[in-house]
Design a protein around this motif. Structure first.
Motif, PDB file in Angstrom:
ATOM      1  N   UNK A 112     -19.954  -0.599  45.630  1.00 19.53           N
ATOM      2  CA  UNK A 112     -20.407  -0.334  47.015  1.00 19.53           C
ATOM      3  C   UNK A 112     -20.296  -1.615  47.854  1.00 19.53           C
ATOM      4  N   UNK A 113     -20.737  -2.721  47.282  1.00 18.79           N
ATOM      5  CA  UNK A 113     -20.667  -3.994  48.004  1.00 18.79           C
ATOM      6  C   UNK A 113     -19.217  -4.358  48.315  1.00 18.79           C
ATOM      7  N   UNK A 114     -18.363  -4.156  47.340  1.00 17.01           N
ATOM      8  CA  UNK A 114     -16.954  -4.508  47.526  1.00 17.01           C
ATOM      9  C   UNK A 114     -16.329  -3.660  48.640  1.00 17.01           C
ATOM     10  N   UNK A 115     -16.686  -2.369  48.653  1.00 17.77           N
ATOM     11  CA  UNK A 115     -16.145  -1.481  49.698  1.00 17.77           C
ATOM     12  C   UNK A 115     -16.640  -1.862  51.074  1.00 17.77           C
ATOM     13  N   UNK A 116     -17.935  -2.180  51.151  1.00 15.76           N
ATOM     14  CA  UNK A 116     -18.534  -2.455  52.461  1.00 15.76           C
ATOM     15  C   UNK A 116     -18.199  -3.840  52.993  1.00 15.76           C
ATOM     16  N   UNK A 349     -26.955  -2.651  51.736  1.00 13.42           N
ATOM     17  CA  UNK A 349     -27.601  -1.897  52.816  1.00 13.42           C
ATOM     18  C   UNK A 349     -27.712  -2.774  54.071  1.00 13.42           C
ATOM     19  N   UNK A 350     -28.013  -4.049  53.852  1.00 12.70           N
ATOM     20  CA  UNK A 350     -28.068  -5.002  54.969  1.00 12.70           C
ATOM     21  C   UNK A 350     -26.728  -5.097  55.677  1.00 12.70           C
ATOM     22  N   UNK A 351     -25.641  -5.052  54.915  1.00 16.61           N
ATOM     23  CA  UNK A 351     -24.292  -5.074  55.514  1.00 16.61           C
ATOM     24  C   UNK A 351     -24.049  -3.782  56.298  1.00 16.61           C
TER      25      UNK A 351
END
Ligand code: GLU
Ligand code: MG
Length: 437
Positions: A112-116, A349-351
């Motif tokens: 998820x982090x990588x995508x966002x 979520x912050x991103x």
């Protein structure tokens, strides 16, 4: 004597313990494909060996599928058996990740982090532990004498971590009685969690070989310091270049770092049930214990939940390589997979929300009234596990990061753990946790 070498396939589950099954080492390749049978209700075995309320009962079948890249195989050259284990994922029979597999949850969070954010997470877990010394040490905090008394343990441990493929960093005699700290260098997020789970086992094993007992309990003595797990975090882009630092950003934070950090602080009170998940964790998370009591960011401040760590490089490229922040509100009662998954989701979520970088605190927050704290946007973190669980339970955003079934199973697990403690005194609670971790 004859023997068939065995390898133990393991998962660090909701209790933060490594549980699994063994099979002949020669079958590792075959098992990496077809797995070994696993039972859903195993996830409800608490750290006190009681089964918490389980929606699965005696029903269902899963597969624990080892990842051969995580194989740890340490022959200590003594006469005791080797440490030989391999981390795995728990899957449904059709191969999909199981809702309560901690390692799969972390993989999902990292993706998820990588995508966002277009970044990969790099992490290192810093561990503190205490030895059960027959006579607790006195006057030895940070001393050479204190270090020397456990030099053998330190050297054996560093040697074993090295064989396990970790890049070792430091071993030291910490401030608390019989307290030590071991650090390893950063690596990719999933591997860092694999390493953390392995490091705890290896440390216990080394201590045992040397006639000692190591405990990673969050706190052994309510009147003293606790044993923290500090998780250092940084980011790199697809080319492997560091992206955590920006000289023009607030306190050197890049845009991705600022939003990620803001996300962690915004959701911290609701994820702490996953990062500091024992009853006694909340004795440690109190002001002036150098742990974490508020949802604040500090610059080289060891009382902050998130701390921007120092850099020693004198040039911009060197600073960018070293720049990282650490999450201090975690302990070893938590599965490293689950703790990191919760942190990564909060940051992601912050991103997603495009949060602005948070200010850096410069003051002792414990001196502020609750009105002043609120006015500045800070909260006192939950002061008990039941309160932490209630915040997690109520936060629909946080629950939404995980598969539907996960949250209720986790809450039931932790409430089952609390039920075991019944009317025990604080000292008795510290004792049972020191024994089990
Ligand atoms: N023992 C402290 C803790 O519980 C940390 C001390 C340090 O800064 O290393 O987190
Ligand atoms: Mg320390």
């Amino acid at each position: 004597m004859i023997k068939t070498p065995l390898v133990f396939a393991a998962i660090s589950d909701f209790s933060g313990k490594l549980r699994g099954k063994s099979f002949p080492l020669a079958d590792l390749e075959k098992r990496s494909d077809k797995g070994v049978g696993w039972t859903p209700t195993n996830v409800q075995i608490t750290c006190f060996d009681k089964i918490a309320e389980t929606p699965f009962g005696s029903l269902g079948d899963l597969l624990l599928v080892p990842d051969p890249e995580t194989l740890v195989d340490i022959d200590y050259g003594d006469h005791d058996p080797s440490d030989r284990f391999v981390m795995g994922d728990i899957r449904e029979l059709d191969g999909t990740p199981w809702s309560c597999c901690t390692r799969s949850l972390l993989k999902h969070a990292l993706a998820r982090l990588e995508n966002l954010g277009g970044v990969k997470l790099v992490a290192a877990f810093e561990h503190e532990f205490q030895l059960d010394a027959p006579t607790p040490t006195f006057g030895e905090a940070y001393t050479h004498a204190g270090f020397q008394s456990q030099r053998r343990l330190g050297e054996t441990l560093m040697g074993a971590l090295d064989v396990a493929g970790m890049s070792t960093d430091t071993f030291m005699n910490e401030y608390g009685p019989d307290q030590f700290e071991v650090t390893v260098n950063p690596t990719d997020g999933l591997r860092a969690a694999d390493n953390a789970a392995a490091l705890r086992e290896i440390t216990r094993s080394v201590a045992k070989r040397l006639g000692e007992r190591a405990s990673f309990t969050p706190i052994r003595d309510p009147d003293n310091v606790g044993n923290g797990v500090h998780i250092h975090i940084s980011f790199k882009d697809a080319q492997g270049s560091p992206t955590t630092y920006d000289r023009n950003g607030l306190a050197g934070m890049s845009q991705v770092t600022g939003s990620f950090v803001a996300g962690i602080l915004k959701y911290l009170d609701s994820i702490i049930a996953l990062t500091a998940p024992s009853d006694v964790s909340y004795l440690r998370l109190t002001p002036h214990r150098w742990s974490a009591a508020y949802n604040n960011l500090g610059l080289r401040d060891r009382e902050a939940s998130l701390r921007i760590c120092p850099t020693s490089a004198q040039d911009e490229a060197g600073i960018a390589r070293q720049y990282n922040f650490e999450f201090r509100a975690a302990d070893a009662a938590a599965s490293p997979y689950l703790a990191l998954a919760a942190i990564v989701h909060a940051g992601a979520q912050g991103l997603e929300e495009g949060l602005a970088p948070p200010p850096v605190t410069q003051e002792d927050l414990s001196l502020l009234s609750s009105e002043d704290l609120n006015a500045k946007g800070y909260v006192r973190l939950p002061e008990t596990l039941p309160e932490a669980l209630a915040r997690f339970e109520k936060n629909q955003v946080v629950r939404g990061w995980f598969p539907k079934e996960f949250s209720d199973v986790y809450l039931a697990h932790k409430r089952g753990e609390l039920a075991y403690l019944g009317t025990m005194t604080v000292e008795e609670r510290c004792d049972v946790y020191a024994k089990t971790y």
